[in-house]
Design an enzyme around this catalytic site. Sequence first.
Site, short mmCIF file in Angstrom:
data_model
loop_
_atom_site.label_atom_id
_atom_site.label_comp_id
_atom_site.label_asym_id
_atom_site.label_seq_id
_atom_site.Cartn_x
_atom_site.Cartn_y
_atom_site.Cartn_z
N GLY A 60 0.85 -1.19 0.00
CA GLY A 60 0.00 0.00 0.00
C GLY A 60 0.88 1.23 0.00
O GLY A 60 2.05 1.18 0.40
N GLN B 247 3.23 9.88 0.88
CA GLN B 247 4.48 9.15 0.79
C GLN B 247 5.22 9.42 -0.52
O GLN B 247 6.38 9.01 -0.66
CB GLN B 247 4.23 7.65 0.95
CG GLN B 247 3.79 7.26 2.36
CD GLN B 247 3.64 5.78 2.52
OE1 GLN B 247 2.58 5.22 2.21
NE2 GLN B 247 4.69 5.11 2.96
N CYS C 90 6.85 -0.17 6.83
CA CYS C 90 6.35 1.01 6.12
C CYS C 90 7.41 1.46 5.13
O CYS C 90 8.60 1.51 5.47
CB CYS C 90 6.04 2.13 7.12
SG CYS C 90 5.47 3.66 6.35
N LEU C 91 6.98 1.81 3.93
CA LEU C 91 7.93 2.25 2.92
C LEU C 91 8.60 3.56 3.29
O LEU C 91 9.67 3.87 2.78
CB LEU C 91 7.22 2.38 1.56
CG LEU C 91 6.55 1.11 1.04
CD1 LEU C 91 5.96 1.37 -0.35
CD2 LEU C 91 7.50 -0.07 1.02
N HIS D 275 -3.38 1.08 8.22
CA HIS D 275 -2.04 1.68 8.06
C HIS D 275 -2.08 2.85 7.08
O HIS D 275 -1.56 3.93 7.37
CB HIS D 275 -1.09 0.58 7.56
CG HIS D 275 0.32 1.02 7.32
ND1 HIS D 275 1.36 0.60 8.11
CD2 HIS D 275 0.86 1.82 6.37
CE1 HIS D 275 2.49 1.13 7.67
NE2 HIS D 275 2.21 1.88 6.60
N GLU D 276 -2.71 2.65 5.92
CA GLU D 276 -2.73 3.71 4.90
C GLU D 276 -3.61 4.88 5.33
O GLU D 276 -3.27 6.05 5.06
CB GLU D 276 -3.19 3.15 3.55
CG GLU D 276 -2.33 2.03 3.00
CD GLU D 276 -0.85 2.37 2.95
OE1 GLU D 276 -0.51 3.56 2.80
OE2 GLU D 276 -0.04 1.44 3.09
N HIS E 37 -1.75 7.21 7.55
CA HIS E 37 -0.87 8.15 6.83
C HIS E 37 -1.61 9.44 6.48
O HIS E 37 -1.04 10.53 6.57
CB HIS E 37 -0.36 7.51 5.54
CG HIS E 37 0.88 6.70 5.69
ND1 HIS E 37 2.06 7.23 6.20
CD2 HIS E 37 1.15 5.40 5.41
CE1 HIS E 37 2.99 6.29 6.21
NE2 HIS E 37 2.47 5.17 5.74
#
Length: 225
Positions: free
Chosen positions: A81, A86, A132-133, A174-175, A178
């Site tokens: 995701g 991001q 997480c990216l 999670h997304e 953000h």
Amino acid sequence: MAAGHEHSEPVDRRVRVQGSPVDSYPDLPPEARRGSVRRITVVGEEVLARPCREVSDFGSSELSALIDDMFATMYAADGAGLAANQVGVDLRLFVYDCPDDHGVRHVGHLVNPVLELPEAGDRRLLNDVEGCLSVPGASMEVPRTDRAVARGSDKDGRPLVIEGTGYFARCLQHETDHLFGRTYIDRLSKRGRKEALRQMEERREDVFAQRAAKAADLDRDHGRK
């Protein structure tokens, strides 16, 4: 959200695209084939720490291009995701390609999502490792509910309701975090956050090198320079 992906020829599998079931879907969706890889922001950058703006310009070529680029960026980074902030864009939007715990693959994007979690009495929290990216190289256990519903719209303003269980429910939470300026390490103890940042510092350069190589492979495979 971090995860592993392998790209090959289309295969038959149970897949839900934008919440609707399909018989088959390519491992690398058309959005990723059209898109260009962007730089992923890293925890500590201001755009990750503030709530994102609602999308109001639906159906625009700019929004479609952003979604394509987000898909390409997510795949180059082996993600499950990716939220718009991001890639440095403070809009309420995320993309995903994530399995649930029943082996169903979920693929799509969601604009202006509102997350609904089970009531406290029906809520089951699961501790699982999360990455997480934007926290490259780190992974820590985070409690999340095992079910989640995200309501929003697609890029053309059509209403969408996306339901997730297990790992996909974790991805939706999670997304959405953000988009409110939170990363998963904000849910950790002070000690846990320190450990996540230590892992990131130790591993980030290797992660960046892997992403650069993957992005180059994607560009070469699709005739881009």
